[in-house]
Design a protein around this motif. Structure first.
Motif, PDB file in Angstrom:
ATOM      1  N   PRO A  97       1.373   0.400  10.528  1.00 50.43           N
ATOM      2  CA  PRO A  97       1.247  -0.815   9.719  1.00 50.43           C
ATOM      3  C   PRO A  97       2.170  -1.946  10.157  1.00 50.43           C
ATOM      4  CG  PRO A  97       1.216   1.091   8.296  1.00 50.43           C
ATOM      5  CD  PRO A  97       1.565   1.585   9.661  1.00 50.43           C
ATOM      6  N   ASP A 138       1.103  -5.501  11.554  1.00 45.48           N
ATOM      7  CA  ASP A 138       1.570  -6.679  10.839  1.00 45.48           C
ATOM      8  C   ASP A 138       2.183  -7.698  11.795  1.00 45.48           C
ATOM      9  OD1 ASP A 138       2.128  -7.920   8.112  1.00 45.48           O
ATOM     10  OD2 ASP A 138       4.155  -7.891   8.965  1.00 45.48           O
ATOM     11  N   PRO A 169      -2.298 -12.273   8.420  1.00 44.68           N
ATOM     12  CA  PRO A 169      -2.388 -11.529   7.158  1.00 44.68           C
ATOM     13  C   PRO A 169      -3.805 -11.176   6.735  1.00 44.68           C
ATOM     14  CG  PRO A 169      -0.750 -13.257   6.982  1.00 44.68           C
ATOM     15  CD  PRO A 169      -1.430 -13.449   8.305  1.00 44.68           C
ATOM     16  N   ARG A 218      -5.022  -7.973   8.954  1.00 43.35           N
ATOM     17  CA  ARG A 218      -4.259  -6.748   9.114  1.00 43.35           C
ATOM     18  C   ARG A 218      -4.927  -5.546   8.447  1.00 43.35           C
ATOM     19  NH1 ARG A 218       0.677  -8.492   4.978  1.00 43.35           N
ATOM     20  NH2 ARG A 218      -0.597  -8.311   3.092  1.00 43.35           N
ATOM     21  N   ALA A 219      -5.545  -5.734   7.265  1.00 44.69           N
ATOM     22  CA  ALA A 219      -6.164  -4.603   6.574  1.00 44.69           C
ATOM     23  C   ALA A 219      -7.312  -4.029   7.387  1.00 44.69           C
ATOM     24  CB  ALA A 219      -6.642  -5.029   5.191  1.00 44.69           C
ATOM     25  N   PHE A 223      -3.034   1.539   1.538  1.00 44.23           N
ATOM     26  CA  PHE A 223      -2.491   0.173   1.573  1.00 44.23           C
ATOM     27  C   PHE A 223      -1.326  -0.016   0.600  1.00 44.23           C
ATOM     28  CE2 PHE A 223      -7.080  -0.357   2.719  1.00 44.23           C
ATOM     29  CZ  PHE A 223      -6.859  -0.583   4.066  1.00 44.23           C
ATOM     30  N   TYR A 283       1.093  -2.814   1.662  1.00 47.81           N
ATOM     31  CA  TYR A 283       0.574  -4.162   1.417  1.00 47.81           C
ATOM     32  C   TYR A 283       0.551  -4.492  -0.076  1.00 47.81           C
ATOM     33  CZ  TYR A 283      -0.986  -3.752   6.276  1.00 47.81           C
ATOM     34  OH  TYR A 283      -1.048  -3.572   7.639  1.00 47.81           O
ATOM     35  N   ILE A 343       4.002  -5.536  -1.006  1.00 48.40           N
ATOM     36  CA  ILE A 343       4.263  -6.895  -0.522  1.00 48.40           C
ATOM     37  C   ILE A 343       3.615  -7.919  -1.454  1.00 48.40           C
ATOM     38  CG2 ILE A 343       3.809  -8.528   1.351  1.00 48.40           C
ATOM     39  CD1 ILE A 343       3.956  -6.127   3.282  1.00 48.40           C
ATOM     40  N   ASP A 344       2.351  -7.678  -1.822  1.00 47.47           N
ATOM     41  CA  ASP A 344       1.613  -8.660  -2.619  1.00 47.47           C
ATOM     42  C   ASP A 344       2.061  -8.692  -4.077  1.00 47.47           C
ATOM     43  OD1 ASP A 344       0.158  -9.441  -0.420  1.00 47.47           O
ATOM     44  OD2 ASP A 344      -1.566  -8.165  -0.872  1.00 47.47           O
ATOM     45  N   PRO A 391       7.770  -7.992   4.042  1.00 48.49           N
ATOM     46  CA  PRO A 391       7.473  -6.684   4.623  1.00 48.49           C
ATOM     47  C   PRO A 391       8.695  -5.792   4.789  1.00 48.49           C
ATOM     48  CG  PRO A 391       6.308  -8.409   5.803  1.00 48.49           C
ATOM     49  CD  PRO A 391       7.246  -9.104   4.868  1.00 48.49           C
ATOM     50  N   ASP A 438      -6.350  -9.345  -2.465  1.00 49.20           N
ATOM     51  CA  ASP A 438      -6.807  -7.952  -2.420  1.00 49.20           C
ATOM     52  C   ASP A 438      -6.719  -7.327  -3.816  1.00 49.20           C
ATOM     53  OD1 ASP A 438      -7.297  -7.985   0.305  1.00 49.20           O
ATOM     54  OD2 ASP A 438      -5.251  -7.408   0.810  1.00 49.20           O
ATOM     55  N   TYR A 475      -6.157  -4.483  -5.807  1.00 44.59           N
ATOM     56  CA  TYR A 475      -5.590  -3.136  -5.840  1.00 44.59           C
ATOM     57  C   TYR A 475      -5.980  -2.387  -7.111  1.00 44.59           C
ATOM     58  CZ  TYR A 475      -2.878  -5.074  -2.015  1.00 44.59           C
ATOM     59  OH  TYR A 475      -2.514  -5.673  -0.839  1.00 44.59           O
TER      60      TYR A 475
END
Length: 422
Positions: free
Chosen positions: A38, A42, A47, A50-51, A238, A241, A244-245, A251, A383, A385
């Protein structure tokens, strides 16, 4: 010392050695999956790319594991030589895995990451397949749940050292990635002394290739592991991530939080597997552990779906880990209970496919689930989640649909080992 006691000591030694092999093999894959790959992606990708890039790499690695588990398990069933059936593959996979980690550490492009990760997954999954087959060869039916608990717990103990080191040294992940592969060389060297019963089992395997049918109970065991492994993969997908979000926007700061979450989940699995397996061996009834495993994983995924602070994430990881540990110990014991004679490598390799198919499919499914709706209802990030982890909870509960087919096998009476009979 009585013959029965000698046999028991030899059996326990073999179980612990094979558990140590499982520990170092799975541990060798932990740091690259959770942080190494990851973070490399990254640094290479935007951004919004990356997923997808991470999902692609993990999917290719999953495909390699999907092929290597049954392949090397079946090859080990039919291998002959001075080293036995299983041991040559165990040693060769360890050496090849170390070389794969070295290539991954040196990778500076997405194609290089893909190729090196495929090689690493292939090698260490060969080790995992033959170690499980050796366990089935070694342990009598009456103690397989307890042995499976130790074997499963050790695998997740192996995750802890590289992840703790990664949390402490987040800027030196490539160096940390070498810790477990180097340890694997030493551990496998000692484990080469585990008895490898080649002759009689090989004849049984050859007969089985022509005659052994797949039992409905084994199919049910396989389907339940597939559903639970898919749910677990979705529940942990994830994570970096998401932190982070939702929590850090950084990161580097997110890495220790993710590592602690993984440590909490791994510790839960270790405790759940060790105690759940031992308890199931005493009761000779597995059904309650299967139910608790599915419900506990669903509860952990549900809490993760709404987590906004690290402590909530860590609690969710621990709850899910305890449940999955107890489940995995019993699932492996059930699988060994319904194996055809002499086909442990082949069938346990096929069982491992139930873990590796989610590695292929779940990253892609997870990436799609992240795109449901306009944003994450919790954080407002692009995203979603909440949708991802809620789907994991639902899938864990759906795994309970296999229970009617497992009811008889889960209560099967266990024979007394020959060396314990008077």
């Amino acid at each position: 010392m009585p013959a029965g006691e000698n046999a028991g000591l030899s059996e326990r030694r073999s179980v612990y050695l094979l558990a140590a092999v499982n520990l170092v093999a799975l541990g060798s894959l932990a740091a690259p999956v959770m942080a190494g790959i990851p973070l490399k992606i990254d640094a290479l990708m935007l951004p919004d790319q990356r997923a997808t890039a991470l999902a692609t790499v993990l999917t290719l690695g999953g495909l390699a594991a999907l092929i290597s588990n049954p392949l090397f398990g079946a090859l080990s069933d039919r291998t002959r030589g001075q080293l036995g059936r299983r041991r040559p593959w165990m040693l060769g996979g360890t050496v090849a895995g170390l070389l794969g980690v070295a290539a991954l550490s040196a990778s500076d492009s997405l194609p290089a990451i893909m190729i090196s990760w495929v090689c690493t997954q292939t090698a260490f999954n060969a080790v995992l397949a033959v170690a499980a087959a050796l366990l089935a060869d070694t342990v009598p039916e009456s103690r397989r749940a307890a042995a499976s608990g130790v074997f499963t717990a050790a695998a997740f103990v192996g995750v802890l050292p590289p992840l703790v080191l990664t949390a402490l040294l987040p800027r030196h992940v490539d160096l940390v990635s070498f810790v477990m592969p180097v340890a694997a060389l030493a551990v496998v060297g000692v484990a080469m002394t585990v008895p490898d019963r080649a002759s009689s089992a090989l004849r049984a395997a050859r007969r089985g290739l022509r005659a052994a049918p797949v039992s409905p109970a084994f199919v049910a065991v396989w389907l339940q592991r597939f559903a639970m492994q898919s749910a677990l993969s979705l529940a942990t997908a994830f994570t970096l991530y998401m932190i982070i979000d939702r929590m850090t926007s950084d990161p580097v700061a997110a890495t220790p939080i993710a590592m602690i979450a993984t440590v909490a989940g791994g510790a839960g699995i270790v405790v759940g597997a060790a105690f759940g397996g031992a308890w199931a061996s005493r009761l000779h009834r597995y059904m309650p552990f299967l139910v608790c495993g599915a419900v506990g994983l669903a509860a952990g995924a549900s809490l993760r779906a709404v987590a906004e602070v690290p402590i909530a994430l860590w609690v969710a990881s621990a709850v899910g880990g305890l449940a999955v540990g107890a489940y995995l110990a019993v699932n492996l014991a059930l699988a060994m209970r319904v194996l055809p004679e002499g086909r442990a490598g082949t069938y346990l390799g096929v069982l491992n496919v139930a873990e590796t198919i989610p590695q292929v499919l779940v990253p892609l499914v997870a990436a799609g689930l992240l795109r449901i709706g306009q944003s994450d209802p919790i954080s407002g990030a692009s995203d979603n989640y909440l949708a991802l982890y809620a789907s994991a909870a639902v899938l864990a509960l759906l795994s309970l649909a296999t229970l009617p087919a497992l009811r008889r096998a889960s209560r099967q009476e266990t024979p007394v080992p020959i060396h314990c009979r008077s």
